[in-house]
Scaffold this active site. Sequence first.
Site, PDB file in Angstrom:
ATOM      1  N   HIS A  52       0.656  -1.305  -0.086  1.00 53.68           N
ATOM      2  CA  HIS A  52       0.105  -0.165  -0.012  1.00 53.68           C
ATOM      3  C   HIS A  52       0.516   1.033  -0.166  1.00 53.68           C
ATOM      4  O   HIS A  52       0.338   2.255   0.388  1.00 53.68           O
ATOM      5  CB  HIS A  52      -0.878  -0.523   1.424  1.00 53.68           C
ATOM      6  CG  HIS A  52      -1.545  -1.158   1.138  1.00 53.68           C
ATOM      7  ND1 HIS A  52      -3.045  -1.007  -0.055  1.00 53.68           N
ATOM      8  CD2 HIS A  52      -2.075  -2.053   2.030  1.00 53.68           C
ATOM      9  CE1 HIS A  52      -3.584  -2.128  -0.124  1.00 53.68           C
ATOM     10  NE2 HIS A  52      -3.646  -2.584   1.257  1.00 53.68           N
ATOM     11  N   ARG A  77       7.003  -6.454   2.901  1.00 55.85           N
ATOM     12  CA  ARG A  77       5.566  -6.844   2.866  1.00 55.85           C
ATOM     13  C   ARG A  77       5.535  -6.013   0.708  1.00 55.85           C
ATOM     14  O   ARG A  77       5.717  -5.217   0.606  1.00 55.85           O
ATOM     15  CB  ARG A  77       4.531  -6.707   3.283  1.00 55.85           C
ATOM     16  CG  ARG A  77       2.990  -7.153   2.138  1.00 55.85           C
ATOM     17  CD  ARG A  77       1.669  -6.716   3.033  1.00 55.85           C
ATOM     18  NE  ARG A  77       1.026  -5.027   3.527  1.00 55.85           N
ATOM     19  CZ  ARG A  77       0.777  -5.093   3.457  1.00 55.85           C
ATOM     20  NH1 ARG A  77      -0.744  -6.261   3.987  1.00 55.85           N
ATOM     21  NH2 ARG A  77       0.072  -3.709   3.593  1.00 55.85           N
ATOM     22  N   ASP A  91      17.341 -10.459  -2.875  1.00 56.49           N
ATOM     23  CA  ASP A  91      18.294  -9.866  -3.568  1.00 56.49           C
ATOM     24  C   ASP A  91      18.767  -9.071  -2.602  1.00 56.49           C
ATOM     25  O   ASP A  91      20.313  -8.319  -2.298  1.00 56.49           O
ATOM     26  CB  ASP A  91      18.585 -10.164  -4.593  1.00 56.49           C
ATOM     27  CG  ASP A  91      19.214 -11.790  -4.851  1.00 56.49           C
ATOM     28  OD1 ASP A  91      19.102 -12.585  -4.161  1.00 56.49           O
ATOM     29  OD2 ASP A  91      18.986 -11.564  -6.910  1.00 56.49           O
ATOM     30  N   GLU A 155      -6.411 -13.743   4.794  1.00 55.16           N
ATOM     31  CA  GLU A 155      -7.261 -12.399   4.988  1.00 55.16           C
ATOM     32  C   GLU A 155      -8.442 -12.414   3.912  1.00 55.16           C
ATOM     33  O   GLU A 155      -9.235 -11.416   3.408  1.00 55.16           O
ATOM     34  CB  GLU A 155      -6.144 -10.920   4.741  1.00 55.16           C
ATOM     35  CG  GLU A 155      -5.556 -10.758   3.650  1.00 55.16           C
ATOM     36  CD  GLU A 155      -4.398  -9.454   3.148  1.00 55.16           C
ATOM     37  OE1 GLU A 155      -4.723  -8.880   3.869  1.00 55.16           O
ATOM     38  OE2 GLU A 155      -4.034  -9.896   2.922  1.00 55.16           O
ATOM     39  N   ASP A 181      -8.735  -6.678   4.727  1.00 52.09           N
ATOM     40  CA  ASP A 181      -9.166  -7.461   4.261  1.00 52.09           C
ATOM     41  C   ASP A 181      -9.963  -8.583   4.411  1.00 52.09           C
ATOM     42  O   ASP A 181     -11.010  -8.762   3.742  1.00 52.09           O
ATOM     43  CB  ASP A 181      -7.749  -7.860   3.363  1.00 52.09           C
ATOM     44  CG  ASP A 181      -7.449  -6.945   2.575  1.00 52.09           C
ATOM     45  OD1 ASP A 181      -7.747  -6.353   1.488  1.00 52.09           O
ATOM     46  OD2 ASP A 181      -6.080  -6.690   3.034  1.00 52.09           O
TER      47      ASP A 181
HETATM   48  O1  LIG Z   1      -5.782  -6.685   6.007  1.00 51.66           O
HETATM   49  C1  LIG Z   1      -5.549  -5.840   6.257  1.00 51.66           C
HETATM   50  O2  LIG Z   1      -5.777  -5.528   7.569  1.00 51.66           O
HETATM   51  C2  LIG Z   1      -3.624  -5.607   5.224  1.00 51.66           C
HETATM   52  O3  LIG Z   1      -3.536  -6.252   4.623  1.00 51.66           O
HETATM   53  C3  LIG Z   1      -3.225  -3.953   6.786  1.00 51.66           C
HETATM   54  C4  LIG Z   1      -3.807  -3.936   5.722  1.00 51.66           C
HETATM   55  O4  LIG Z   1      -3.099  -3.538   4.573  1.00 51.66           O
HETATM   56  C5  LIG Z   1      -3.404  -1.878   7.011  1.00 51.66           C
HETATM   57  O5  LIG Z   1      -4.785  -1.794   7.551  1.00 51.66           O
HETATM   58  C6  LIG Z   1      -2.173  -0.849   6.733  1.00 51.66           C
HETATM   59  O6  LIG Z   1      -2.177  -0.124   6.835  1.00 51.66           O
END
Ligand SMILES: O=C(O)C(=O)C[C@H](O)[C@@H](O)CO
Length: 257
Positions: A52, A77, A91, A155, A181
């Site tokens: 994100h 991530r 790497d 998620e 999510d």
């Molecule tokens: O589903 C979620 O909760 C995440 O994957 C974290 C999110 O990306 C978000 O809350 C991070 O700000």
Amino acid sequence: MTEFALPRNAFKAKLAARKDPVLGLWLMLGADASTELLADAGFDYVLVDGEHSPLDIDLMRRQIAAAERGASSVVVRPPVNEAWILKQLADAGAQSFIIPMVDTAEQAEAAVQACLYPPQGIRGAAGVVRAARYGRIPGYLTKANAEICVVPQVETLTAVENIEAICAVEGVDAIFIGPSDLSASMGFTGRPGAPEVDEVIRSSIARIHACGKPACTLGFDEATVAKYLGMGADMVAVGSDVTLLLRGAAELLAKHR
Ligand SMILES: O=C(O)C(=O)C[C@H](O)[C@@H](O)CO
């Protein structure tokens, strides 16, 4: 030639010990200076978020390098669970990975394989990359796998159904539940704290523990962090560079206005 030892992965070790909660801060601004500053704040880990944040591979490499100067472990991530980017991040020096949107054991296995050298995985064997200090870590190619930590994110409801299968994948160190999510997948978009979502998170944590794995999640306010720790979460991300600035700015202004 100067030689260096392979860095030990303190994040992987603390997560596996399951003694004290592992507390993390997420980095979403891609700002080297604030990443340096926050990586020294005392959190167990800082996470460079490629899902994100507008970070390409070179910006992620710079973020990893900035964070490595601090005392916290560095976790990344990637934006997607794809081998090409996991290999590039490994790497670039990443040892710990939180992988978004892992729904099945096959997807978890693909993630693990991308992060590991053969015979366990498919990571391309180049011993002159940044992770190997460009060749100054003797035996890097034969030692690196032991310090890699892979944490798939569960998620969606499909992923929740598959928790036991995902936990059983060799090389999966822990499971991260994504409340935001997950709530969207359950029809509660924008309501990660809905009681129905809490119940799924609570039972998921118990099932992850029954598989012998640590359970991880995130909550960007005090009450949510306390709730997840109360459910037994072993690792909780407790904030981000964005939430720190947002709240700090609002509090400062409110104090002086
Ligand atoms: O589903 C979620 O909760 C995440 O994957 C974290 C999110 O990306 C978000 O809350 C991070 O700000």
